[in-house]
Design an enzyme around this catalytic site. Structure first.
Site, PDB file in Angstrom:
ATOM      1  N   LYS A  62      -1.620  -3.469   7.022  1.00  0.00           N
ATOM      2  CA  LYS A  62      -2.225  -4.658   6.405  1.00  0.00           C
ATOM      3  C   LYS A  62      -3.747  -4.517   6.309  1.00  0.00           C
ATOM      4  O   LYS A  62      -4.340  -4.821   5.260  1.00  0.00           O
ATOM      5  CB  LYS A  62      -1.862  -5.896   7.223  1.00  0.00           C
ATOM      6  CG  LYS A  62      -2.492  -7.208   6.723  1.00  0.00           C
ATOM      7  CD  LYS A  62      -1.963  -7.599   5.358  1.00  0.00           C
ATOM      8  CE  LYS A  62      -2.633  -8.878   4.825  1.00  0.00           C
ATOM      9  NZ  LYS A  62      -2.308 -10.059   5.623  1.00  0.00           N
TER      10      LYS A  62
ATOM     11  N   ALA B 106     -15.356  -8.584 -12.432  1.00  0.00           N
ATOM     12  CA  ALA B 106     -16.547  -8.855 -11.617  1.00  0.00           C
ATOM     13  C   ALA B 106     -16.771 -10.354 -11.482  1.00  0.00           C
ATOM     14  O   ALA B 106     -16.411 -11.139 -12.356  1.00  0.00           O
ATOM     15  CB  ALA B 106     -17.768  -8.206 -12.256  1.00  0.00           C
TER      16      ALA B 106
ATOM     17  N   LEU C  41     -10.411  -5.651 -11.221  1.00  0.00           N
ATOM     18  CA  LEU C  41     -11.674  -5.112 -11.736  1.00  0.00           C
ATOM     19  C   LEU C  41     -12.429  -6.175 -12.538  1.00  0.00           C
ATOM     20  O   LEU C  41     -13.171  -5.845 -13.456  1.00  0.00           O
ATOM     21  CB  LEU C  41     -11.426  -3.872 -12.607  1.00  0.00           C
ATOM     22  CG  LEU C  41     -11.070  -2.578 -11.868  1.00  0.00           C
ATOM     23  CD1 LEU C  41     -10.876  -1.433 -12.848  1.00  0.00           C
ATOM     24  CD2 LEU C  41     -12.139  -2.219 -10.837  1.00  0.00           C
TER      25      LEU C  41
ATOM     26  N   ARG D 189     -11.307 -21.634   3.193  1.00  0.00           N
ATOM     27  CA  ARG D 189     -11.903 -20.790   4.231  1.00  0.00           C
ATOM     28  C   ARG D 189     -12.746 -19.695   3.586  1.00  0.00           C
ATOM     29  O   ARG D 189     -12.282 -18.968   2.720  1.00  0.00           O
ATOM     30  CB  ARG D 189     -10.814 -20.175   5.111  1.00  0.00           C
ATOM     31  CG  ARG D 189     -10.114 -21.169   6.019  1.00  0.00           C
ATOM     32  CD  ARG D 189      -8.979 -20.503   6.798  1.00  0.00           C
ATOM     33  NE  ARG D 189      -7.911 -20.062   5.912  1.00  0.00           N
ATOM     34  CZ  ARG D 189      -6.847 -19.364   6.324  1.00  0.00           C
ATOM     35  NH1 ARG D 189      -6.745 -19.014   7.596  1.00  0.00           N
ATOM     36  NH2 ARG D 189      -5.908 -19.027   5.467  1.00  0.00           N
TER      37      ARG D 189
ATOM     38  N   CYS E 122      -8.251 -14.081   4.960  1.00  0.00           N
ATOM     39  CA  CYS E 122      -7.744 -12.747   5.289  1.00  0.00           C
ATOM     40  C   CYS E 122      -8.757 -11.629   5.045  1.00  0.00           C
ATOM     41  O   CYS E 122      -9.211 -10.991   5.995  1.00  0.00           O
ATOM     42  CB  CYS E 122      -6.456 -12.470   4.504  1.00  0.00           C
ATOM     43  SG  CYS E 122      -5.046 -13.427   5.071  1.00  0.00           S
TER      44      CYS E 122
END
Length: 447
Positions: A215, A263, A261, A342, A271
């Protein structure tokens, strides 16, 4: 006799896993130490937004009309130990306060509470993201404290849930990884995951350390790819290039691929940021810190993007600062199809502008309640239109579909100035410009 499953911890991971196991046909008992959370789940409600999860829960929670009744919830460790053949530990592993390392206190507490009640053969399966080496230590704890002794075995089965796709990722995983020490443990987990394996999900059987590393390695690779294109956006801005066309061109290379990809202002959530930092910290403890020094720059690039968006907003307002200026922020969640704020780049940018004197109004389709808890001093609106009303500049910071479908002309009627900064490179710039807006995106030409 069919396996009976328990799930320890009913947060985002645990609630999803419990409901999915019931959907796969198992009798499931889930435990949490929070009585309020347990009552919410028993009532067929989930304490977070995740597409499809509440419907899945109601389909199986005991007592709900028309449900299978295969899913129940409890506060009792003894009941869980007596009930289950396989115990999935799904508790949180946050970043330590003021440190890069992983806080293992919730995992350790769960194992310590469960082990003394394990009086018959059982398989305890860790799903939480932990520092490599944790499984070996927890296996010893089980052997020492479980009355069943060696018959209480450990396995490690990392989770790969994407917020917004968690139900799909649990029921139809793109891979299943199990770290085991015995053929019996592997056989049990093959039985648990028989349905997705029959549908084609590959099973990768490893030792404990490899399973623990999967992970964090996957998240580190993903973070590297995202930060790479964001670094290219910085170069494009300096050189006058177009990062969107650059990404399209390199994405056609099969060795690179086009995914992730786009931006923008970078990644956040519960996480990726904490996992790459914990990975660096653990590598240092193992004496392999030099192998992961590149992750420090990945983290730095990611965090720098937020400040660059603040700078773009300041420039759009004429470099006179934010004092007395009205700023609309579209987005609070760290990603679409989630209410998770978060380490949200969107909220971080909003907070920075507010601290510099801007009058910030935020709107998000699902993340408003959680955003208010984190940043109660920001302004909040009930719609994108209301957020934009009177704004001197509009920032698009979470790529919700709702925002892509907004009518630029309608918003232009209520904005003080038609200036929009696309922090996710997800809007149709030509459409906004045609409606009279000044449209800017990170790493792209100004016109």
């Amino acid at each position: 006799m069919a396996l009976r499953i328990t799930v320890i911890g009913t947060g985002y991971l645990g609630a999803t896993h419990a409901a999915a196991m019931a959907e796969l046909g198992f009798e499931v008992l889930a435990l949490d130490i929070d009585p309020e959370k347990i009552e919410t789940l028993r009532a067929g409600r989930v304490p977070m937004y995740e597409p499809g999860l509440e419907e899945l829960l109601r389909r199986h929670v005991a007592g709900a009309e028309g449900s299978s009744g295969r899913l129940r919830f409890t506060l009792s460790w003894e009941e869980v130990a007596d009930f289950g053949d396989v115990h999935f530990v799904c508790v949180n592993t946050p970043q330590k306060h003021g440190e890069y390392g992983c806080d293992m206190s919730y995992v350790d507490a769960a194992f310590a509470a469960l082990a003394p009640h394990l009086r018959r053969p059982a398989l305890v399966v860790g799903k939480s993201t932990v520092p490599v080496g944790s499984a070996e230590r927890l296996a010893r704890l089980l052997a020492e404290r479980a009355p069943a002794g060696a018959d209480a075995e450990l396995a490690w089965n990392p989770e790969f849930l994407r917020e917004g796709f968690a139900v799909q990722d649990t029921l139809h995983p793109d891979r299943i990884v199990v770290g085991v020490e015995s053929a019996a443990a592997e056989k049990t987990l093959r039985e648990v995951y028989a349905t997705p394996m029959a549908e084609g999900s590959p099973l990768v059987v490893t030792d404990f350390p490899t399973a623990e590393l999967v992970k964090t390695a996957a998240n580190s690779f993903l973070a590297t790819k995202i930060s790479f294109i964001n670094a290219m956006a910085e170069v494009c801005e300096a050189a006058g290039g177009d990062v969107a066309r650059l990404a399209e061109a390199i994405g056609h290379d099969d060795r690179i691929g086009a995914k992730f990809l786009r931006a923008g202002i970078g990644f956040g959530g519960g996480c990726l940021p904490k996992d790459i930092r914990a990975f660096m910290a653990r590598a240092g403890e193992l004496g392999a810190d030099q192998a992961l020094t590149f992750l420090r720059e990945i983290d730095s690039i990611n965090m720098r993007r937020r400040g660059q968006m603040v700078g773009m907003a300041r420039e759009a307002l004429g470099n006179g600062g934010f004092l007395g200026k009205r700023v609309a922020v579209l987005g609070a969640a760290f990603k679409p199809d989630s209410d998770d704020v978060r380490d949200s780049p969107a909220l971080n940018v909003a907070g920075q502008i507010h601290l510099q004197g801007g009058q910030v109004t935020v709107y998000d389709p699902k993340g408003m309640e959680n955003a208010r808890k984190v940043f109660p001093t920001l302004g909040y609106a009930e719609s994108a239109l209301e957020a934009v009303r009177g704004a001197d500049v509009v920032l698009h910071l979470t790529e919700w579909r709702e925002f892509r479908e907004l009518d630029p002309a309608e918003l232009g009627e209520v904005a003080a100035e038609r200036i929009i900064l696309d922090g996710r490179n997800a809007l149709d710039g030509e459409r906004w410009r045609a409606a009279g807006w000044t449209y800017r995106a990170m790493g792209r030409p100004r016109a």
